[in-house]
Design a protein around this motif. Structure first.
Motif, short mmCIF file in Angstrom:
data_model
loop_
_atom_site.label_atom_id
_atom_site.label_comp_id
_atom_site.label_asym_id
_atom_site.label_seq_id
_atom_site.Cartn_x
_atom_site.Cartn_y
_atom_site.Cartn_z
N ALA A 159 66.50 57.31 -2.11
CA ALA A 159 65.32 57.64 -3.31
C ALA A 159 64.56 58.32 -3.26
O ALA A 159 63.95 59.03 -4.14
N LYS A 160 63.72 58.52 -1.91
CA LYS A 160 62.72 59.52 -1.44
C LYS A 160 63.25 60.87 -1.76
O LYS A 160 62.87 61.77 -2.14
N ALA A 200 65.36 61.47 -3.70
CA ALA A 200 65.95 62.17 -4.98
C ALA A 200 64.50 63.37 -5.29
O ALA A 200 64.90 63.87 -6.23
N GLU A 201 63.40 62.10 -5.20
CA GLU A 201 62.07 62.78 -5.81
C GLU A 201 61.99 64.34 -5.49
O GLU A 201 61.62 64.84 -5.41
N TYR A 202 61.87 64.45 -4.00
CA TYR A 202 61.80 65.44 -3.31
C TYR A 202 62.72 66.89 -3.38
O TYR A 202 62.56 67.93 -3.36
N ALA A 252 64.04 66.68 -5.96
CA ALA A 252 63.95 67.32 -7.81
C ALA A 252 62.63 68.08 -7.75
O ALA A 252 62.44 68.98 -8.86
N ALA A 253 61.87 68.02 -6.92
CA ALA A 253 60.31 68.96 -6.70
C ALA A 253 60.76 69.71 -5.73
O ALA A 253 60.02 70.34 -6.69
#
Length: 329
Positions: free
Chosen positions: A262-263, A265-267, A269-270
């Protein structure tokens, strides 16, 4: 000359006279030591009223009167030498038992002892016969374990004290009482009777050893079986605990992996919005790992990640990474 020869014989005559006097005195007197008991007899019959206490006494010459003497001290009798007598216990176990006895002549019945026994050899033969009967009668009333069992008690200092059982003491007391009564008619006094040795015949000893070996083998097999059972239980418990730990670890790993995904995926996306920033950060990380200690580098600034040292690398990144700033300018 004749008178001179007669005078020279006087020493010999005096010596003969002295020996004659001593011989006559020995015929009409006797001495009793403090370690002896004596009986005066006249024509073979004891004279009970005559004083035979320790000291010097007079008597009529032999063979009219004679003196019988015996040691008045306590004697130790350990049975006839070389005789090993097997005795059966109440539970039909044959054993070899050696018994000792302390005895002496009864001063009040010395005449009885003189008439029925006479001397120490005959006394010990009689004692051996009576003691053999006493041993058989007493031992036959006890089991084998009653004679060999012991009591272990802990002392105050922590050591172990081994004491005889009460039954073994009772055996000695009963033999003492029976032997004392049995020898009274012979003018003998028993002061103590004890067990010196208890053993087994050779044939019985071999059987006992074989039985003990079999008992030890059974105990060893039982102990090994119990150990194997305990080991199986411990292995089963260990496997169950290991399985639980592995399952719990896999569950935690799955949870951590999900959080990491999940982390990430956030990175991602950024970084997808600004790929130049991602490239720049990877280059910085590469430089940090390379320059952790004092290092002298010779490199080509055209090769990543050393191209960050180019003048236009950071400004271009700032312009590309901040489109809102370019619009404002």
């Amino acid at each position: 000359m004749a008178e001179k020869k007669r005078v020279n014989h006087w020493p010999v005559m005096l010596l003969i006279a002295l020996f004659a006097i001593i011989f006559l005195i020995s015929l009409v007197s006797f001495q009793v030591r403090t370690t002896e008991i004596a009986v005066l007899t006249r024509l073979g019959s004891p004279i009970a009223e005559r004083d035979t206490s320790p000291g010097w006494h007079f008597r009529l010459p032999w063979p009219i009167e004679d003196v019988w003497k015996h040691d008045r001290r306590i004697q130790i009798f350990e049975g006839q030498t070389g005789v090993y007598e097997e005795i059966y216990t109440r539970d039909q176990k044959n054993i070899i038992i050696n018994v000792y006895a302390y005895w002496k002549v009864d001063p009040d019945n010395a005449i009885t002892y003189m008439n029925k026994i006479g001397n120490r050899e005959h006394a010990e033969n009689q004692l051996n016969s009576i003691l053999s009967h006493v041993k058989r009668e007493v031992i036959s009333q006890y089991n084998f374990n009653d004679l060999i069992a012991t009591v272990r008690q802990a002392a105050e200092d922590g050591s172990v004290v081994i004491q005889d059982t009460v039954k073994l003491t009772d055996v000695e007391k009963r033999m003492n009482d029976m032997l004392r009564v049995a020898v009274q008619e012979y003018g003998i006094v028993i002061s103590n009777v004890g067990i010196k040795h208890i053993g087994l015949p050779e044939s019985v000893t071999q059987k006992v050893i074989a039985r003990m070996q079999e008992d030890r083998r059974k105990i060893a097999e039982k102990t090994l079986a119990e150990g194997d059972a305990q080991a199986q239980i411990i292995q089963t418990q260990a496997q169950a605990e290991a399985s639980n730990i592995i399952n719990e670890g896999q569950s935690q790993a799955t949870h951590i992996r999900a959080e990491a995904d999940a982390k990430a995926a956030e990175y991602y996306a950024a970084f997808a919005e600004n790929p130049d920033l991602a490239i720049f950060l990877r280059k910085l990380e590469g430089l940090r790992n390379t320059l952790e200690e004092d290092t002298t580098l010779i490199f080509d600034i055209e090769t990543p990640p050393f191209d960050l040292f180019q003048k236009q690398a950071i400004p271009n990144l700032s312009l590309q990474s901040s489109p809102s700033t370019d619009a404002n300018q």
